[in-house]
Design a protein around this motif. Structure first.
Motif, PDB file in Angstrom:
ATOM      1  N   GLY A 225      33.523  20.262  44.481  1.00  0.00           N
ATOM      2  CA  GLY A 225      32.325  20.987  44.090  1.00  0.00           C
ATOM      3  C   GLY A 225      31.122  20.856  45.003  1.00  0.00           C
ATOM      4  N   SER A 226      31.176  19.978  45.979  1.00  0.00           N
ATOM      5  CA  SER A 226      30.036  19.843  46.887  1.00  0.00           C
ATOM      6  C   SER A 226      30.320  20.431  48.268  1.00  0.00           C
ATOM      7  N   GLY A 227      31.477  21.036  48.440  1.00  0.00           N
ATOM      8  CA  GLY A 227      31.853  21.578  49.744  1.00  0.00           C
ATOM      9  C   GLY A 227      31.387  23.002  49.976  1.00  0.00           C
ATOM     10  N   ASP A 228      31.645  23.474  51.177  1.00  0.00           N
ATOM     11  CA  ASP A 228      31.236  24.824  51.573  1.00  0.00           C
ATOM     12  C   ASP A 228      31.899  25.906  50.726  1.00  0.00           C
ATOM     13  N   ASP A 229      33.162  25.692  50.359  1.00  0.00           N
ATOM     14  CA  ASP A 229      33.840  26.685  49.532  1.00  0.00           C
ATOM     15  C   ASP A 229      33.189  26.792  48.156  1.00  0.00           C
ATOM     16  N   ALA A 230      32.713  25.679  47.621  1.00  0.00           N
ATOM     17  CA  ALA A 230      32.027  25.707  46.327  1.00  0.00           C
ATOM     18  C   ALA A 230      30.724  26.497  46.420  1.00  0.00           C
ATOM     19  N   VAL A 231      30.056  26.407  47.553  1.00  0.00           N
ATOM     20  CA  VAL A 231      28.830  27.192  47.760  1.00  0.00           C
ATOM     21  C   VAL A 231      29.161  28.683  47.715  1.00  0.00           C
ATOM     22  N   ILE A 232      30.257  29.064  48.331  1.00  0.00           N
ATOM     23  CA  ILE A 232      30.693  30.468  48.312  1.00  0.00           C
ATOM     24  C   ILE A 232      30.932  30.914  46.875  1.00  0.00           C
ATOM     25  N   VAL A 233      31.616  30.082  46.093  1.00  0.00           N
ATOM     26  CA  VAL A 233      31.913  30.436  44.700  1.00  0.00           C
ATOM     27  C   VAL A 233      30.618  30.513  43.887  1.00  0.00           C
ATOM     28  N   ARG A 234      29.721  29.559  44.080  1.00  0.00           N
ATOM     29  CA  ARG A 234      28.436  29.598  43.358  1.00  0.00           C
ATOM     30  C   ARG A 234      27.684  30.896  43.659  1.00  0.00           C
ATOM     31  N   ASN A 235      27.626  31.248  44.923  1.00  0.00           N
ATOM     32  CA  ASN A 235      26.927  32.486  45.298  1.00  0.00           C
ATOM     33  C   ASN A 235      27.597  33.710  44.682  1.00  0.00           C
ATOM     34  N   THR A 236      28.912  33.714  44.659  1.00  0.00           N
ATOM     35  CA  THR A 236      29.650  34.819  44.049  1.00  0.00           C
ATOM     36  C   THR A 236      29.347  34.900  42.555  1.00  0.00           C
ATOM     37  N   LEU A 237      29.311  33.764  41.881  1.00  0.00           N
ATOM     38  CA  LEU A 237      29.002  33.747  40.454  1.00  0.00           C
ATOM     39  C   LEU A 237      27.586  34.250  40.185  1.00  0.00           C
ATOM     40  N   LEU A 238      26.644  33.812  40.993  1.00  0.00           N
ATOM     41  CA  LEU A 238      25.256  34.268  40.824  1.00  0.00           C
ATOM     42  C   LEU A 238      25.141  35.774  41.014  1.00  0.00           C
ATOM     43  N   GLN A 239      25.822  36.302  42.024  1.00  0.00           N
ATOM     44  CA  GLN A 239      25.799  37.746  42.257  1.00  0.00           C
ATOM     45  C   GLN A 239      26.444  38.496  41.101  1.00  0.00           C
ATOM     46  N   SER A 240      27.525  37.967  40.568  1.00  0.00           N
ATOM     47  CA  SER A 240      28.200  38.602  39.433  1.00  0.00           C
ATOM     48  C   SER A 240      27.285  38.644  38.216  1.00  0.00           C
ATOM     49  N   ALA A 241      26.639  37.532  37.930  1.00  0.00           N
ATOM     50  CA  ALA A 241      25.728  37.480  36.783  1.00  0.00           C
ATOM     51  C   ALA A 241      24.581  38.470  36.960  1.00  0.00           C
ATOM     52  N   LEU A 242      24.035  38.540  38.140  1.00  0.00           N
ATOM     53  CA  LEU A 242      22.939  39.468  38.406  1.00  0.00           C
ATOM     54  C   LEU A 242      23.380  40.911  38.203  1.00  0.00           C
ATOM     55  N   ARG A 243      24.566  41.248  38.693  1.00  0.00           N
ATOM     56  CA  ARG A 243      25.069  42.615  38.501  1.00  0.00           C
ATOM     57  C   ARG A 243      25.234  42.938  37.019  1.00  0.00           C
ATOM     58  N   LEU A 244      25.782  42.006  36.254  1.00  0.00           N
ATOM     59  CA  LEU A 244      25.985  42.250  34.832  1.00  0.00           C
ATOM     60  C   LEU A 244      24.660  42.408  34.094  1.00  0.00           C
ATOM     61  N   VAL A 245      23.683  41.603  34.440  1.00  0.00           N
ATOM     62  CA  VAL A 245      22.355  41.730  33.813  1.00  0.00           C
ATOM     63  C   VAL A 245      21.743  43.073  34.151  1.00  0.00           C
ATOM     64  N   ARG A 246      21.849  43.465  35.400  1.00  0.00           N
ATOM     65  CA  ARG A 246      21.303  44.767  35.817  1.00  0.00           C
ATOM     66  C   ARG A 246      21.999  45.923  35.107  1.00  0.00           C
ATOM     67  N   GLU A 247      23.326  45.826  34.970  1.00  0.00           N
ATOM     68  CA  GLU A 247      24.071  46.878  34.276  1.00  0.00           C
ATOM     69  C   GLU A 247      23.619  46.980  32.819  1.00  0.00           C
ATOM     70  N   GLY A 248      23.366  45.847  32.191  1.00  0.00           N
ATOM     71  CA  GLY A 248      22.934  45.848  30.806  1.00  0.00           C
ATOM     72  C   GLY A 248      21.534  46.406  30.627  1.00  0.00           C
ATOM     73  N   ALA A 249      20.730  46.342  31.678  1.00  0.00           N
ATOM     74  CA  ALA A 249      19.348  46.840  31.613  1.00  0.00           C
ATOM     75  C   ALA A 249      19.277  48.345  31.789  1.00  0.00           C
ATOM     76  N   GLN A 250      20.350  48.968  32.227  1.00  0.00           N
ATOM     77  CA  GLN A 250      20.325  50.405  32.481  1.00  0.00           C
ATOM     78  C   GLN A 250      20.607  51.197  31.245  1.00  0.00           C
TER      79      GLN A 250
END
Length: 77
Positions: free
Chosen positions: A52-77
């Motif tokens: 969880g502290s490696g570079d691959d985990a950073v990639i996954v965290r960023n992917t999760l954050l982007q996914s959450a943001l997209r879902l929130v934006r979709e719900g706001a439309q």
């Protein structure tokens, strides 16, 4: 053979839906609160993961954050 980060940490194929990445049911409208809680659960899981502290985990965290943001934006439309 090295697995892609999403497969290694979450057991999902690359290109999985935002809902799948966050562990939410597909084809449902989710409130902002539900999305935030799902994101927090996934991030906590990564924090506890042995890699969880490696570079691959950073990639996954960023992917999760982007996914959450997209879902929130979709719900706001």
């Amino acid at each position: 053979m090295t697995h892609p980060p999403i497969m290694r940490f979450l057991g999902l194929q690359e290109g999985a839906s935002d809902e799948a990445l966050l562990g939410l049911p597909e084809q449902e409208i989710h409130s902002d609160h539900v999305i935030r809680m799902a994101l927090q659960n996934r991030l906590r899981y990564l924090d506890r993961h042995p890699g969880g502290s490696g570079d691959d985990a950073v990639i996954v965290r960023n992917t999760l954050l982007q996914s959450a943001l997209r879902l929130v934006r979709e719900g706001a439309q």
